[in-house]
Motif scaffolding. Structure first.
Motif, PDB file in Angstrom:
ATOM      1  N   ILE A  86       0.845  -1.230  -0.056  1.00 56.24           N
ATOM      2  CA  ILE A  86      -0.129  -0.053  -0.063  1.00 56.24           C
ATOM      3  C   ILE A  86       1.091   1.315  -0.094  1.00 56.24           C
ATOM      4  N   THR A  87       1.838   1.467   0.877  1.00 53.62           N
ATOM      5  CA  THR A  87       2.803   2.412   0.749  1.00 53.62           C
ATOM      6  C   THR A  87       3.530   2.698  -0.516  1.00 53.62           C
ATOM      7  N   THR A  88       4.006   1.598  -1.173  1.00 55.73           N
ATOM      8  CA  THR A  88       4.471   1.812  -2.693  1.00 55.73           C
ATOM      9  C   THR A  88       3.379   2.210  -3.561  1.00 55.73           C
ATOM     10  N   GLN A  89       2.204   1.719  -3.464  1.00 56.72           N
ATOM     11  CA  GLN A  89       1.177   2.241  -4.356  1.00 56.72           C
ATOM     12  C   GLN A  89       0.776   3.576  -4.085  1.00 56.72           C
ATOM     13  N   ASN A  90       0.987   4.040  -2.786  1.00 59.35           N
ATOM     14  CA  ASN A  90       0.509   5.466  -2.647  1.00 59.35           C
ATOM     15  C   ASN A  90       1.732   6.430  -3.252  1.00 59.35           C
ATOM     16  N   LYS A  91       2.757   5.956  -3.238  1.00 54.90           N
ATOM     17  CA  LYS A  91       4.019   6.782  -3.577  1.00 54.90           C
ATOM     18  C   LYS A  91       3.576   6.702  -5.227  1.00 54.90           C
ATOM     19  N   GLN A  92       3.584   5.626  -5.888  1.00 55.81           N
ATOM     20  CA  GLN A  92       3.129   5.880  -7.402  1.00 55.81           C
ATOM     21  C   GLN A  92       1.928   6.672  -7.523  1.00 55.81           C
ATOM     22  N   ILE A  93       1.084   6.510  -6.793  1.00 56.62           N
ATOM     23  CA  ILE A  93      -0.195   7.713  -6.953  1.00 56.62           C
ATOM     24  C   ILE A  93       0.407   8.928  -6.942  1.00 56.62           C
ATOM     25  N   ALA A  94       0.966   9.324  -5.888  1.00 55.14           N
ATOM     26  CA  ALA A  94       1.403  10.673  -5.869  1.00 55.14           C
ATOM     27  C   ALA A  94       2.624  11.310  -6.895  1.00 55.14           C
ATOM     28  N   THR A  95       3.469  10.142  -7.448  1.00 57.53           N
ATOM     29  CA  THR A  95       4.144  10.723  -8.552  1.00 57.53           C
ATOM     30  C   THR A  95       3.332  10.781  -9.667  1.00 57.53           C
ATOM     31  N   THR A  96       2.053   9.958 -10.035  1.00 56.71           N
ATOM     32  CA  THR A  96       1.493   9.865 -11.377  1.00 56.71           C
ATOM     33  C   THR A  96       0.718  11.338 -11.158  1.00 56.71           C
ATOM     34  N   GLU A  97       0.111  11.650  -9.741  1.00 57.15           N
ATOM     35  CA  GLU A  97      -0.592  12.820  -9.764  1.00 57.15           C
ATOM     36  C   GLU A  97       0.163  14.100 -10.190  1.00 57.15           C
ATOM     37  N   SER A  98       1.528  14.239  -9.539  1.00 54.55           N
ATOM     38  CA  SER A  98       2.072  15.370  -9.720  1.00 54.55           C
ATOM     39  C   SER A  98       2.528  15.451 -11.496  1.00 54.55           C
ATOM     40  N   GLU A  99       2.726  14.240 -11.988  1.00 58.06           N
ATOM     41  CA  GLU A  99       2.746  14.176 -13.545  1.00 58.06           C
ATOM     42  C   GLU A  99       1.709  14.710 -14.120  1.00 58.06           C
ATOM     43  N   LEU A 100       0.618  14.387 -13.590  1.00 59.18           N
ATOM     44  CA  LEU A 100      -0.718  14.921 -14.369  1.00 59.18           C
ATOM     45  C   LEU A 100      -0.791  16.244 -14.261  1.00 59.18           C
ATOM     46  N   SER A 101      -0.328  16.845 -13.158  1.00 55.62           N
ATOM     47  CA  SER A 101      -0.643  18.139 -13.096  1.00 55.62           C
ATOM     48  C   SER A 101       0.210  18.987 -13.715  1.00 55.62           C
ATOM     49  N   GLN A 102       1.415  18.514 -13.996  1.00 60.86           N
ATOM     50  CA  GLN A 102       2.356  19.294 -14.740  1.00 60.86           C
ATOM     51  C   GLN A 102       2.075  19.151 -16.021  1.00 60.86           C
ATOM     52  N   LEU A 103       1.739  18.012 -16.450  1.00 65.69           N
ATOM     53  CA  LEU A 103       1.140  17.826 -17.896  1.00 65.69           C
ATOM     54  C   LEU A 103      -0.052  18.909 -18.329  1.00 65.69           C
ATOM     55  N   LYS A 104      -1.102  18.951 -17.302  1.00 64.15           N
ATOM     56  CA  LYS A 104      -2.129  19.731 -17.183  1.00 64.15           C
ATOM     57  C   LYS A 104      -1.602  21.360 -17.537  1.00 64.15           C
ATOM     58  N   ALA A 105      -0.734  21.685 -16.512  1.00 62.78           N
ATOM     59  CA  ALA A 105       0.052  22.982 -16.732  1.00 62.78           C
ATOM     60  C   ALA A 105       0.670  23.337 -18.208  1.00 62.78           C
ATOM     61  N   ASP A 106       1.318  22.391 -18.698  1.00 61.85           N
ATOM     62  CA  ASP A 106       1.882  22.389 -19.878  1.00 61.85           C
ATOM     63  C   ASP A 106       0.798  22.844 -21.003  1.00 61.85           C
ATOM     64  N   ASN A 107      -0.035  21.878 -20.759  1.00 55.57           N
ATOM     65  CA  ASN A 107      -1.118  21.936 -21.852  1.00 55.57           C
ATOM     66  C   ASN A 107      -1.881  23.162 -21.933  1.00 55.57           C
ATOM     67  N   ASP A 108      -2.158  23.706 -20.547  1.00 59.77           N
ATOM     68  CA  ASP A 108      -3.098  25.037 -20.443  1.00 59.77           C
ATOM     69  C   ASP A 108      -2.150  25.984 -21.357  1.00 59.77           C
ATOM     70  N   ALA A 109      -0.613  26.040 -21.075  1.00 66.42           N
ATOM     71  CA  ALA A 109       0.190  27.013 -21.408  1.00 66.42           C
ATOM     72  C   ALA A 109       0.145  26.921 -22.969  1.00 66.42           C
ATOM     73  N   LEU A 110       0.342  25.673 -23.506  1.00 64.38           N
ATOM     74  CA  LEU A 110       0.361  25.601 -24.802  1.00 64.38           C
ATOM     75  C   LEU A 110      -0.981  25.977 -25.658  1.00 64.38           C
ATOM     76  N   TYR A 111      -2.095  25.713 -25.059  1.00 62.34           N
ATOM     77  CA  TYR A 111      -3.282  26.276 -25.417  1.00 62.34           C
ATOM     78  C   TYR A 111      -3.501  27.856 -25.432  1.00 62.34           C
ATOM     79  N   ASN A 112      -3.098  28.452 -24.335  1.00 68.19           N
ATOM     80  CA  ASN A 112      -3.130  29.824 -24.453  1.00 68.19           C
ATOM     81  C   ASN A 112      -2.092  30.700 -25.353  1.00 68.19           C
ATOM     82  N   SER A 113      -0.985  29.856 -25.629  1.00 71.20           N
ATOM     83  CA  SER A 113       0.021  30.365 -26.814  1.00 71.20           C
ATOM     84  C   SER A 113      -0.714  30.199 -28.083  1.00 71.20           C
ATOM     85  N   VAL A 114      -1.342  29.306 -28.406  1.00 74.05           N
ATOM     86  CA  VAL A 114      -2.124  29.076 -29.485  1.00 74.05           C
ATOM     87  C   VAL A 114      -3.321  29.741 -29.698  1.00 74.05           C
ATOM     88  N   ILE A 115      -4.022  30.196 -28.740  1.00 74.71           N
ATOM     89  CA  ILE A 115      -5.068  31.206 -28.801  1.00 74.71           C
ATOM     90  C   ILE A 115      -4.666  32.479 -28.961  1.00 74.71           C
TER      91      ILE A 115
END
Length: 163
Positions: A86-115
């Motif tokens: 469970i501890t290992t899974q929680n660490k993986q979930i935290a890593t994936t969530e931080s990666e997802l938030s980074q990808l969302k931020a990058d996507n929003d930045a690219l969208y705003n630059s295109v617009i």
């Protein structure tokens, strides 16, 4: 001076005789003398054998204790394995969530630059002047009923309803 004698039994069931001396308005304790307990009857042989038998553990009881101990040990080890997973899974979930938030931020930045890079006035000017596009006339507009907030896709030519 008057002497007074009281008897009482304390929590250890031992008799104590206490003597008090009354001297005017004070009472003083002289001494507490513990009384000897009466002697116990000697234990018969059959009773001592029964006591010895009850103190000895049988093979069945030893086996039962061994099985219970092994089961408890197995359950503790399994608990630690599950907790580690469970501890290992929680660490993986935290890593994936931080990666997802980074990808969302990058996507929003690219969208705003295109617009921000699109100039609608330039597109309108090019469509009207170079491509010859014009706004539609009233007779070119057709209304269709749609379900809810959806849109209509055109798979065939629109039938001529002006006939």
């Amino acid at each position: 001076m008057a002497r007074k004698q009281n008897r009482r039994v304390n929590s250890r069931s031992e008799r104590i005789v206490e003597q008090y001396v009354v001297d005017g308005n004070t009472i003083r304790k002289i001494q507490a003398i513990p009384q000897e307990e009466p002697e116990r009857k000697p234990v018969r042989r059959s009773t001592s054998r029964n006591r010895a038998r009850t103190r000895a553990m049988s093979r069945g009881y030893v086996m039962f204790l061994a099985v219970v101990s092994a089961t408890a040990l197995f359950m503790c080890a399994r608990y630690l394995q599950i907790k580690s997973a469970i501890t290992t899974q929680n660490k993986q979930i935290a890593t994936t969530e931080s990666e997802l938030s980074q990808l969302k931020a990058d996507n929003d930045a690219l969208y705003n630059s295109v617009i921000s890079s699109v100039d609608l006035e330039k597109i309108k000017d090019k469509a009207m002047n170079e491509l010859g596009m014009t706004y539609p006339q009233e007779d070119q507009i057709y209304q269709f009923d749609t379900a809810g907030n959806s849109y209509v896709r055109q798979y065939k030519d629109v039938p001529d309803t002006t006939k």
